[in-house]
Design a protein around this motif. Sequence first.
Motif, short mmCIF file in Angstrom:
data_model
loop_
_atom_site.label_atom_id
_atom_site.label_comp_id
_atom_site.label_asym_id
_atom_site.label_seq_id
_atom_site.Cartn_x
_atom_site.Cartn_y
_atom_site.Cartn_z
N GLY A 51 8.18 15.23 -12.39
CA GLY A 51 6.99 14.96 -11.55
C GLY A 51 6.53 13.49 -11.57
N TYR A 52 6.63 12.73 -12.78
CA TYR A 52 6.36 11.04 -12.78
C TYR A 52 7.18 10.43 -11.82
CZ TYR A 52 2.97 11.46 -16.38
OH TYR A 52 2.03 11.64 -17.44
N MET A 53 8.66 11.06 -11.87
CA MET A 53 9.67 10.19 -11.03
C MET A 53 9.15 10.33 -9.55
SD MET A 53 11.12 8.56 -13.22
CE MET A 53 12.66 7.87 -11.96
N GLU A 54 8.90 11.56 -9.10
CA GLU A 54 8.32 11.78 -7.66
C GLU A 54 7.32 11.18 -7.20
OE1 GLU A 54 7.39 15.89 -7.44
OE2 GLU A 54 9.42 16.72 -7.49
N ILE A 55 6.56 10.48 -8.39
CA ILE A 55 5.54 9.49 -7.85
C ILE A 55 6.01 8.10 -7.98
CG2 ILE A 55 3.12 8.71 -8.47
CD1 ILE A 55 3.24 11.43 -7.21
N LEU A 56 6.83 8.10 -9.23
CA LEU A 56 7.18 6.44 -9.45
C LEU A 56 8.17 5.98 -8.31
CD1 LEU A 56 7.39 6.46 -13.32
CD2 LEU A 56 5.79 5.45 -11.88
N TRP B 21 -4.80 7.63 -8.38
CA TRP B 21 -4.23 6.43 -9.07
C TRP B 21 -3.21 6.02 -8.39
CZ3 TRP B 21 0.47 6.05 -10.84
CH2 TRP B 21 1.43 7.25 -11.01
N VAL B 22 -2.43 6.83 -7.54
CA VAL B 22 -1.38 6.43 -6.65
C VAL B 22 -1.52 5.36 -5.55
CG1 VAL B 22 0.78 6.84 -5.40
CG2 VAL B 22 0.09 8.51 -7.33
N TYR B 23 -2.68 5.55 -5.05
CA TYR B 23 -3.20 4.75 -3.84
C TYR B 23 -3.74 3.29 -4.66
CZ TYR B 23 -3.17 8.88 -1.12
OH TYR B 23 -2.76 10.02 -0.31
N VAL B 24 -4.47 3.58 -5.91
CA VAL B 24 -4.99 2.31 -6.52
C VAL B 24 -3.61 1.46 -6.89
CG1 VAL B 24 -5.90 1.22 -8.61
CG2 VAL B 24 -7.15 3.12 -7.36
N ALA B 25 -2.66 1.96 -7.59
CA ALA B 25 -1.56 1.33 -7.94
C ALA B 25 -0.77 0.79 -6.63
CB ALA B 25 -0.38 2.29 -8.27
N SER B 26 -0.66 1.48 -5.50
CA SER B 26 -0.16 0.91 -4.22
C SER B 26 -1.02 -0.56 -3.82
CB SER B 26 -0.19 1.73 -3.13
OG SER B 26 -1.36 2.35 -2.75
N LEU B 27 -2.12 -0.42 -3.97
CA LEU B 27 -3.06 -1.73 -3.78
C LEU B 27 -2.69 -2.86 -4.70
CD1 LEU B 27 -6.58 -0.07 -2.98
CD2 LEU B 27 -4.77 -0.78 -1.29
N VAL B 28 -2.32 -2.56 -5.87
CA VAL B 28 -2.10 -3.35 -7.04
C VAL B 28 -0.82 -4.12 -6.50
CG1 VAL B 28 -1.67 -4.10 -9.15
CG2 VAL B 28 -3.47 -2.57 -8.61
N ILE B 29 0.24 -3.06 -6.16
CA ILE B 29 1.56 -3.69 -5.67
C ILE B 29 1.49 -4.62 -4.68
CG2 ILE B 29 3.81 -2.74 -4.86
CD1 ILE B 29 3.35 -0.18 -6.78
N VAL B 30 0.74 -4.18 -3.65
CA VAL B 30 0.65 -4.80 -2.24
C VAL B 30 -0.16 -6.35 -2.54
CG1 VAL B 30 -0.69 -5.10 -0.23
CG2 VAL B 30 0.37 -3.17 -0.87
N PHE B 31 -1.14 -6.36 -3.43
CA PHE B 31 -1.84 -7.63 -3.65
C PHE B 31 -0.88 -8.65 -4.44
CE2 PHE B 31 -4.29 -10.47 -6.59
CZ PHE B 31 -5.12 -11.23 -5.46
N CYS B 32 -0.17 -8.00 -5.54
CA CYS B 32 0.78 -8.80 -6.42
C CYS B 32 1.91 -9.19 -5.68
CB CYS B 32 1.36 -7.87 -7.54
SG CYS B 32 -0.07 -7.49 -8.88
N ASN B 33 2.51 -8.53 -4.82
CA ASN B 33 3.68 -9.00 -3.99
C ASN B 33 3.30 -10.20 -3.04
OD1 ASN B 33 5.61 -7.29 -4.67
ND2 ASN B 33 5.60 -5.85 -3.06
N GLU B 34 2.09 -9.80 -2.30
CA GLU B 34 1.71 -11.02 -1.41
C GLU B 34 1.40 -12.49 -2.05
OE1 GLU B 34 1.32 -11.25 2.69
OE2 GLU B 34 1.42 -9.33 1.85
N THR B 35 0.59 -12.22 -2.95
CA THR B 35 0.08 -13.34 -3.71
C THR B 35 1.28 -14.07 -4.69
OG1 THR B 35 -0.71 -12.49 -5.56
CG2 THR B 35 -2.47 -13.00 -3.78
N GLY B 36 2.02 -13.30 -5.34
CA GLY B 36 3.14 -13.70 -5.94
C GLY B 36 4.11 -14.40 -5.15
N TRP B 37 4.61 -13.77 -3.88
CA TRP B 37 5.61 -14.59 -2.99
C TRP B 37 4.98 -15.94 -2.48
CZ3 TRP B 37 9.99 -15.88 -1.93
CH2 TRP B 37 10.35 -16.56 -0.75
N TYR B 38 3.69 -15.91 -1.78
CA TYR B 38 3.28 -17.04 -1.25
C TYR B 38 2.77 -18.09 -2.36
CZ TYR B 38 3.61 -14.79 3.23
OH TYR B 38 4.26 -14.22 4.06
N GLY B 39 2.56 -17.68 -3.64
CA GLY B 39 2.24 -18.40 -4.73
C GLY B 39 3.56 -19.21 -5.06
N PHE B 40 4.63 -18.37 -5.03
CA PHE B 40 6.18 -19.05 -5.16
C PHE B 40 6.19 -19.98 -4.24
CE2 PHE B 40 10.39 -19.04 -3.94
CZ PHE B 40 11.13 -19.81 -5.10
#
Length: 226
Positions: free
Chosen positions: A13-18, A161-180
């Motif tokens: 079940g966890y793998m289906e989400i992760l 929590w899956v939707y919250v995690a997806s928002l965190v992923i989006v923010f980290c990807n965006e700011t992380g790449w453009y920060g680089f």
Amino acid sequence: MRQAVLAHHAYGGYMEILLPLITLAGVQLLAVISPGQSFIVVSKLALSSGRRSALGAALGMGAGSVIWAMSAIAGLAFILEKAAWLYGLMKLAGGLYLLFLAFKLWKHAPERPDLSAGSGRYVTPRQAFTLGLVTQLANPKVVVFFGSIFFALLPASSAPWVYVASLVIVFCNETGWYGFVSMFFSTARTQLVYFRAKTWIDRIMAGALGVIGIGLAMDARETLAR
């Protein structure tokens, strides 16, 4: 024995989400890395106003992406409630859009983004944040991406929590790449290093997006056939 079976089911079940979240992180990062309007804005700010201003723009772009991602999640919930069969069509659209992105990225891989028209006017970090936010909210590529990819990758009726995690992923990807980008592109010499490898970098990313897009399109076809 029973505990082992329950543990196996819980692991599955966890793998289906992760797995969808990991795929979302990879796909969105590949889309962010592909040079576009946001890339040019941050690169020019790094050269004309320094790293702090470019980092401010990166945070603004992260905030803008989260807003679009939240809108996509709200649309997903509405469609699942009103017309579940549209979910399959949106998954198919997401796969086809990734194939389109892969084609465009491969085709334009040898081209260099135009960074020569940067203004010499200093932009404060706060002004840069607003510029990054507005740039992201007005970027049609971002609108189409979140409007299709979220439907394609996130499981139907996911836990909050899956939707919250997806928002965190989006923010980290965006700011992380453009920060680089804001750090790396603060000098013309480091830009030259990137441009020398750009063709191969873009074509490797295009191939990865194409493989994922084909997989999503095939999965959507199976969903619609049920």
